[in-house]
Motif scaffolding. Structure first.
Motif, PDB file in Angstrom:
ATOM      1  N   LYS A  84       0.839  -1.200   0.000  1.00  0.00           N
ATOM      2  CA  LYS A  84       0.000   0.000   0.000  1.00  0.00           C
ATOM      3  C   LYS A  84       0.870   1.244   0.000  1.00  0.00           C
ATOM      4  CE  LYS A  84      -3.783  -1.750   2.796  1.00  0.00           C
ATOM      5  NZ  LYS A  84      -4.273  -1.613   4.169  1.00  0.00           N
ATOM      6  N   THR A  85       1.915   1.197   0.776  1.00  0.00           N
ATOM      7  CA  THR A  85       2.835   2.336   0.813  1.00  0.00           C
ATOM      8  C   THR A  85       3.407   2.597  -0.575  1.00  0.00           C
ATOM      9  OG1 THR A  85       3.422   1.828   3.082  1.00  0.00           O
ATOM     10  CG2 THR A  85       4.936   3.244   1.870  1.00  0.00           C
ATOM     11  N   ILE A  86       3.825   1.511  -1.235  1.00  0.00           N
ATOM     12  CA  ILE A  86       4.398   1.663  -2.568  1.00  0.00           C
ATOM     13  C   ILE A  86       3.352   2.268  -3.510  1.00  0.00           C
ATOM     14  CG2 ILE A  86       5.372   0.423  -4.546  1.00  0.00           C
ATOM     15  CD1 ILE A  86       6.471  -1.627  -2.516  1.00  0.00           C
ATOM     16  N   ARG A  87       2.113   1.802  -3.350  1.00  0.00           N
ATOM     17  CA  ARG A  87       1.036   2.330  -4.191  1.00  0.00           C
ATOM     18  C   ARG A  87       0.893   3.842  -3.980  1.00  0.00           C
ATOM     19  NH1 ARG A  87      -0.959   0.261  -8.306  1.00  0.00           N
ATOM     20  NH2 ARG A  87      -2.155  -1.470  -7.501  1.00  0.00           N
ATOM     21  N   ARG A  88       0.968   4.276  -2.735  1.00  0.00           N
ATOM     22  CA  ARG A  88       0.827   5.712  -2.463  1.00  0.00           C
ATOM     23  C   ARG A  88       1.968   6.508  -3.094  1.00  0.00           C
ATOM     24  NH1 ARG A  88      -0.036   4.021   2.808  1.00  0.00           N
ATOM     25  NH2 ARG A  88      -2.213   3.436   3.042  1.00  0.00           N
ATOM     26  N   VAL A  89       3.164   5.928  -3.043  1.00  0.00           N
ATOM     27  CA  VAL A  89       4.299   6.618  -3.659  1.00  0.00           C
ATOM     28  C   VAL A  89       4.081   6.712  -5.167  1.00  0.00           C
ATOM     29  CG1 VAL A  89       6.787   6.560  -4.064  1.00  0.00           C
ATOM     30  CG2 VAL A  89       5.879   5.838  -1.864  1.00  0.00           C
ATOM     31  N   GLN A  90       3.580   5.624  -5.713  1.00  0.00           N
ATOM     32  CA  GLN A  90       3.298   5.583  -7.153  1.00  0.00           C
ATOM     33  C   GLN A  90       2.295   6.682  -7.519  1.00  0.00           C
ATOM     34  OE1 GLN A  90       1.102   2.107  -8.118  1.00  0.00           O
ATOM     35  NE2 GLN A  90       1.765   2.049 -10.262  1.00  0.00           N
ATOM     36  N   GLN A  91       1.292   6.859  -6.644  1.00  0.00           N
ATOM     37  CA  GLN A  91       0.256   7.845  -6.915  1.00  0.00           C
ATOM     38  C   GLN A  91       0.761   9.276  -6.826  1.00  0.00           C
ATOM     39  OE1 GLN A  91      -2.592   6.418  -4.157  1.00  0.00           O
ATOM     40  NE2 GLN A  91      -3.558   4.996  -5.602  1.00  0.00           N
ATOM     41  N   LEU A  92       1.905   9.472  -6.155  1.00  0.00           N
ATOM     42  CA  LEU A  92       2.483  10.818  -6.138  1.00  0.00           C
ATOM     43  C   LEU A  92       2.805  11.258  -7.571  1.00  0.00           C
ATOM     44  CD1 LEU A  92       4.948  10.563  -3.099  1.00  0.00           C
ATOM     45  CD2 LEU A  92       2.715  11.669  -3.124  1.00  0.00           C
ATOM     46  N   GLY A  93       3.099  10.260  -8.432  1.00  0.00           N
ATOM     47  CA  GLY A  93       3.183  10.526  -9.860  1.00  0.00           C
ATOM     48  C   GLY A  93       4.526  10.959 -10.402  1.00  0.00           C
ATOM     49  N   ASN A  94       5.367  11.492  -9.543  1.00  0.00           N
ATOM     50  CA  ASN A  94       6.632  12.016 -10.060  1.00  0.00           C
ATOM     51  C   ASN A  94       7.820  11.133  -9.708  1.00  0.00           C
ATOM     52  OD1 ASN A  94       6.414  12.484  -7.394  1.00  0.00           O
ATOM     53  ND2 ASN A  94       7.076  14.627  -7.462  1.00  0.00           N
ATOM     54  N   ILE A  95       7.530   9.967  -9.198  1.00  0.00           N
ATOM     55  CA  ILE A  95       8.629   9.114  -8.755  1.00  0.00           C
ATOM     56  C   ILE A  95       8.576   7.779  -9.485  1.00  0.00           C
ATOM     57  CG2 ILE A  95       9.482   7.795  -6.760  1.00  0.00           C
ATOM     58  CD1 ILE A  95       8.545  10.242  -5.080  1.00  0.00           C
ATOM     59  N   ALA A  96       9.750   7.358  -9.942  1.00  0.00           N
ATOM     60  CA  ALA A  96       9.838   6.054 -10.587  1.00  0.00           C
ATOM     61  C   ALA A  96      10.317   5.054  -9.556  1.00  0.00           C
ATOM     62  CB  ALA A  96      10.815   6.104 -11.753  1.00  0.00           C
ATOM     63  N   ILE A  97       9.659   3.914  -9.498  1.00  0.00           N
ATOM     64  CA  ILE A  97      10.012   2.913  -8.504  1.00  0.00           C
ATOM     65  C   ILE A  97      10.547   1.664  -9.179  1.00  0.00           C
ATOM     66  CG2 ILE A  97       9.153   1.481  -6.615  1.00  0.00           C
ATOM     67  CD1 ILE A  97       6.851   3.630  -6.426  1.00  0.00           C
ATOM     68  N   ILE A  98      11.711   1.254  -8.754  1.00  0.00           N
ATOM     69  CA  ILE A  98      12.235  -0.034  -9.222  1.00  0.00           C
ATOM     70  C   ILE A  98      12.066  -1.009  -8.070  1.00  0.00           C
ATOM     71  CG2 ILE A  98      14.240  -1.299 -10.043  1.00  0.00           C
ATOM     72  CD1 ILE A  98      15.331   1.314 -11.148  1.00  0.00           C
ATOM     73  N   LEU A  99      11.242  -2.018  -8.298  1.00  0.00           N
ATOM     74  CA  LEU A  99      10.909  -2.946  -7.229  1.00  0.00           C
ATOM     75  C   LEU A  99      11.604  -4.275  -7.494  1.00  0.00           C
ATOM     76  CD1 LEU A  99       9.011  -3.739  -4.800  1.00  0.00           C
ATOM     77  CD2 LEU A  99       7.346  -4.408  -6.540  1.00  0.00           C
ATOM     78  N   ILE A 100      12.556  -4.585  -6.666  1.00  0.00           N
ATOM     79  CA  ILE A 100      13.242  -5.864  -6.823  1.00  0.00           C
ATOM     80  C   ILE A 100      12.537  -6.878  -5.935  1.00  0.00           C
ATOM     81  CG2 ILE A 100      15.375  -7.140  -6.364  1.00  0.00           C
ATOM     82  CD1 ILE A 100      15.818  -3.604  -6.964  1.00  0.00           C
ATOM     83  N   THR A 101      12.170  -7.989  -6.518  1.00  0.00           N
ATOM     84  CA  THR A 101      11.431  -8.977  -5.726  1.00  0.00           C
ATOM     85  C   THR A 101      11.576 -10.325  -6.391  1.00  0.00           C
ATOM     86  OG1 THR A 101       9.271  -9.580  -4.860  1.00  0.00           O
ATOM     87  CG2 THR A 101       9.275  -8.463  -6.971  1.00  0.00           C
ATOM     88  N   HIS A 102      11.380 -11.400  -5.644  1.00  0.00           N
ATOM     89  CA  HIS A 102      11.111 -12.630  -6.360  1.00  0.00           C
ATOM     90  C   HIS A 102       9.753 -13.203  -5.972  1.00  0.00           C
ATOM     91  CE1 HIS A 102      14.545 -14.189  -3.652  1.00  0.00           C
ATOM     92  NE2 HIS A 102      13.438 -14.260  -2.955  1.00  0.00           N
ATOM     93  N   ASN A 103       8.901 -12.306  -5.533  1.00  0.00           N
ATOM     94  CA  ASN A 103       7.531 -12.725  -5.267  1.00  0.00           C
ATOM     95  C   ASN A 103       6.649 -12.224  -6.419  1.00  0.00           C
ATOM     96  OD1 ASN A 103       4.885 -12.909  -4.345  1.00  0.00           O
ATOM     97  ND2 ASN A 103       5.562 -12.772  -2.206  1.00  0.00           N
ATOM     98  N   GLU A 104       6.313 -13.132  -7.349  1.00  0.00           N
ATOM     99  CA  GLU A 104       5.589 -12.652  -8.550  1.00  0.00           C
ATOM    100  C   GLU A 104       4.181 -12.195  -8.219  1.00  0.00           C
ATOM    101  OE1 GLU A 104       4.079 -16.848  -8.988  1.00  0.00           O
ATOM    102  OE2 GLU A 104       3.108 -15.280 -10.154  1.00  0.00           O
ATOM    103  N   ILE A 105       3.616 -12.699  -7.113  1.00  0.00           N
ATOM    104  CA  ILE A 105       2.268 -12.265  -6.741  1.00  0.00           C
ATOM    105  C   ILE A 105       2.292 -10.776  -6.401  1.00  0.00           C
ATOM    106  CG2 ILE A 105       0.364 -12.572  -5.130  1.00  0.00           C
ATOM    107  CD1 ILE A 105       1.412 -15.474  -4.758  1.00  0.00           C
ATOM    108  N   HIS A 106       3.279 -10.392  -5.608  1.00  0.00           N
ATOM    109  CA  HIS A 106       3.399  -8.980  -5.247  1.00  0.00           C
ATOM    110  C   HIS A 106       3.660  -8.133  -6.479  1.00  0.00           C
ATOM    111  CE1 HIS A 106       4.584 -10.024  -0.857  1.00  0.00           C
ATOM    112  NE2 HIS A 106       3.297 -10.199  -1.101  1.00  0.00           N
ATOM    113  N   ALA A 107       4.548  -8.620  -7.314  1.00  0.00           N
ATOM    114  CA  ALA A 107       4.873  -7.867  -8.519  1.00  0.00           C
ATOM    115  C   ALA A 107       3.626  -7.656  -9.356  1.00  0.00           C
ATOM    116  CB  ALA A 107       5.934  -8.607  -9.329  1.00  0.00           C
TER     117      ALA A 107
END
Lengths: 262, 528
Positions: free
Chosen positions: A191-214
């Motif tokens: 949810k936090t990541i979603r809020r950051v995404q909604q700020l709109g001006n920030i690019a997020i690189i999410l490293i994960t090996h959980n494909e469900i989260h991705a």
């Protein structure tokens, strides 16, 4: 692909990294746009860590280049990368559990009355900013003097993200942000990541090996295997089965299933 | 599925602490308790036998001289505990503090005694191969400030070097500073023997003596600079001349003060004589009562009641007395030496003697002249350290360097600089300690400061500093120094107990404190 028309916030072109005779990255190209979550997936040893270490200035690439907002950059130290607007939130979060939220939020960049390591801290102002910034991405803390060690994993993650954003991160690199957390905490972080995404001006690189989260959160995917990109695309481009197959480094998941079934 | 947990927020899980809980969770609370216990022990056990008082301050441990001496021990330990404690908070150790004290003291004393020279050795072939020395600079009659300055150059460099080796090599500071411990102690002994070498001796001594009492050099009007004791030993005619040259109100003030002292001394003497005369009769009375001889007892009681003695006559105030008191009151001509080795709060202690009559010994004289000035230095350093650690950016860097080194590095904290600076500060504290000793007693000894590094670390641990770093306060270090410094005195006064029990007690307190600290640390880390 309307986003492709604009300049990527950060782009890598044919990054190669060799450690002696070992090739960790073999020509990785990546484009990340602002307001997007870009999931970087791959199995252990695929080169994810090497890639983010290059992006955050820990070590330079052997060849290839990085551009931020169209300009070619090169980082001599993590400080350079931070100054260029790349904020990395490592798995260990770079927090000192024994001191307060505020002291961690401003660690290394404390607000002081005059510019000197012996300048007095503007504690009240720092408390206020820390509370406010964490609230912006969704976590209210009751006491900015609270020791970080007493916070939940999700709260700590938020603290680290809020800190990176406040100190000018345009590109936020999140290294396995959900890996060490419980189910509920994982959702909080997403949810936090979603809020950051909604700020709109920030690019997020999410490293994960959980494909469900991705799949829950990412707009765009890049799959790494043995140091190379083996697949990429937007969320729409990729079907669920594809993601699984690419995650496993290109092995046919069906074959694996057959093998296991025996 | 509806989320049923929306009403309960993550932040609600942290209970807001009540005032009492907040106080009890302070890391200093345990040590403060122990400190108060020791204060109580020191006070009550030092009340003279046969007397009773509810007030612990009536005991000998808290008379003027007791306070003066105890605070000296506490503050000297406190000074080095600050250096050691801050370094432990940043995650490193310094075992070289004790040797550094010995080295700094010897260095200062040697410079004061023989001056300072820079020599270049070279091989000479004139008349057989041997080593000659070319003297580049040689200064004698070095001032206190210069001696301290030159010593600081050596000690701070050594502190820097130890820090540099630790951060660059990644070796445990335990080993690096253990090397420093042996190296410096050896170097001190070697150089003291070399400088004390006389042609008629095969070996020199490992002490420096015959340093003038620099802090007590005063400017006597008409006589120039001289040591206070030498001035007071001037011929009577000279002293009379000095007294006569004083303004009338000064003479009046000194006379009033001296008359008070002489009367007080005479009173005390009379009391002592009465006590002496009465004591055998009291013993006889006890015997008489024990044997049931009431008649005899009555006679003796009468004798005691009517016992009279000619009161001792107070001395009269002479000009030489006035001159000597005046010479005592002249402020030093060497403020730097006095800053480190002199006394402070003298007017207060004077006032406590006359007119308050508290700072008075059994013979009617003033008990303590003041507090040792190392107390003031300790207070100043403590305030400075408190501000730096709790209120500045550097303080946050120190905490994070010890709390999570990688996090500090990742956030751009110059952790190596922080560590090296604190190694230098630890050496600085040791040098200040040495300066206080050298200028107070005007001698130096290669054995000075032995085991002080462990005492400093112990004081820090008792005060709530966690050995793994990242946690602790200046308040704690101060309390730790109090506990360590006062334990010996407190146990000394317990009747019928071996004085060395204080070490047994301290040993227990150290381990108990370390356990308590670890418990607090785990609670904060969320692993308990």
């Amino acid at each position: 692909m309307s986003a492709a028309a604009t300049t990527p916030l950060i782009e890598t072109r044919s990054l190669v990294k060799k450690f002696g005779s070992f090739t960790a990255l073999n020509g990785v190209s990546l484009r990340v746009y602002s307001g997007e979550v870009h999931a970087l997936l791959g199995d252990n040893g695929a080169g994810k860590s090497t890639l983010i270490k290059i992006l955050s200035g820990v070590f330079p690439p052997t060849s290839g280049e990085i551009t931020v907002e169209g300009k070619v950059v090169s980082f001599a130290s993590p400080r350079n990368a931070t100054d260029a607007g790349i904020g990395t939130v490592y798995q260990d979060l770079a927090l000192n559990p024994l001191t307060s939220v505020t002291r961690n939020f401003f660690l290394g960049r404390e607000l002081t009355r005059f510019k000197s390591p012996f300048g007095l801290l503007k504690m009240n102002e720092m408390h206020e900013i820390a509370m406010q910034e964490m609230k912006k991405i969704g976590i209210t803390i009751s006491d900015p003097e609270q020791a970080v060690g007493t916070m939940s994993g999700g709260q700590r993650q938020t603290l680290a993200i809020a800190r990176a954003i406040y100190f000018g991160a345009k590109v936020l690199i999140l290294d396995e942000p959900t890996s060490a957390l419980g189910q509920k905490q994982q959702m909080e972080v997403l949810k936090t990541i979603r809020r950051v995404q909604q700020l709109g001006n920030i690019a997020i690189i999410l490293i994960t090996h959980n494909e469900i989260h991705a799949r829950l959160i990412a707009d765009r995917f890049t799959f790494l295997s043995l140091g190379e990109v083996i697949g990429e695309g937007t969320a729409k481009d990729l079907e669920g089965d594809d993601i699984k197959r690419l995650m496993a480094g290109g092995a046919k998941i069906g074959d694996l299933a057959k093998e296991l079934a025996v | 599925m509806k989320n049923s947990a929306t009403t309960r927020q993550e932040s609600d899980r942290l209970e807001t602490k009540s005032w009492l809980n907040a106080v009890l969770a302070r890391p200093e609370i345990g040590p403060i308790g122990v400190m108060l216990l020791l204060f109580g022990m020191l006070g009550y056990f030092s009340i003279p036998a046969g007397e009773f008082s509810l007030n612990p301050f009536a005991g000998e441990g808290f008379n003027a001289l007791g306070i003066r001496n105890n605070l000296r021990v506490i503050s000297q330990l406190g000074i080095i505990a600050l250096g050691a404690g801050l370094l432990i908070i940043a995650g490193e150790f310094d075992l070289s503090i004790g040797s550094m004290i010995g080295f700094a003291g010897a260095c200062m004393a040697m410079i004061l005694r023989w001056g300072f020279a820079i020599v270049i050795p070279y091989l000479s072939f004139d008349g057989g191969m041997h080593i000659e020395f070319f003297t580049l600079v040689h200064i004698t009659d070095v001032s206190a400030l210069t001696a301290i300055g030159i010593t600081m150059c050596f000690t701070l460099f050594f502190g820097w070097l130890q820090g540099y080796i630790v951060v660059k090599s990644g070796l445990p500071s335990f080993i690096v500073t253990l090397g420093g411990l042996f190296f410096l102690r050896g170097l001190t002994e070697v150089s003291l023997r070399a400088f004390n070498h006389r042609p008629d001796q095969t070996k020199g001594a490992t002490t420096v003596t015959e340093i003038p009492d620099i802090k007590n050099i005063i400017e006597v009007p008409g006589y120039g600079e001289m040591e206070r004791e030498a001035a007071k030993a001037l011929p009577e005619a000279d002293l009379t001349a000095i007294a006569n040259s004083l303004p009338a109100d000064t003479i009046a003030a000194i006379t009033e003060r001296l008359e008070y002292t002489y009367n007080r001394v005479a009173e005390a003497k009379t009391d002592i004589l009465i006590a002496k005369g009465v004591k055998p009769m009291e013993r006889a009375l006890e015997n008489a009562l024990a044997s049931g001889n009431d008649y005899m007892a009555n006679i003796i009681q009468d004798k005691i009641a009517n016992f009279k003695i000619e009161p001792v006559v107070a001395k009269t105030v002479t000009d030489t007395d006035i001159a000597r008191v005046y010479l005592d009151s002249i402020t030093t001509a060497r403020p730097v030496a006095n800053f480190f080795g002199g006394d402070i709060l003298e007017p207060v202690f004077d006032w406590l003697y006359f007119p308050v009559d508290w700072n008075t010994n059994n013979f009617g004289n003033q008990f303590a002249p003041g507090l040792y000035s190392c107390v003031m230095i300790w207070v100043l350093l403590s305030i400075l350290c408190y501000i730096v650690l709790s209120k500045t950016q550097a303080g946050n860097w120190i905490y994070s360097t010890g709390g999570n080194l990688n996090a500090a590095k990742a956030n751009g904290v110059p952790t190596n600089k922080v560590k090296i600076s604190l190694f230098i500060f630890s050496a600085f504290c040791a040098t200040i300690f040495a300066a206080c000793q050298v200028f107070e007693v005007n001698t130096a000894d290669a054995a000075k400061g032995n085991l002080k590094e462990l005492e400093a670390i112990a004081a820090a641990v008792i005060g709530g500093i966690v050995m793994t770093g990242g946690f602790g306060t200046i308040m704690g270090i101060i309390v730790g120094a109090f506990i360590f410094g006062i334990a010996k005195e407190a146990f000394f006064y317990i009747p019928g107990i071996d004085g060395s029990f204080y070490r047994v007690f301290l040993g227990l307190v150290i381990v108990a404190s370390a356990l308590l600290n670890e418990n607090i640390r785990k609670r904060i880390m969320g692993t308990l």
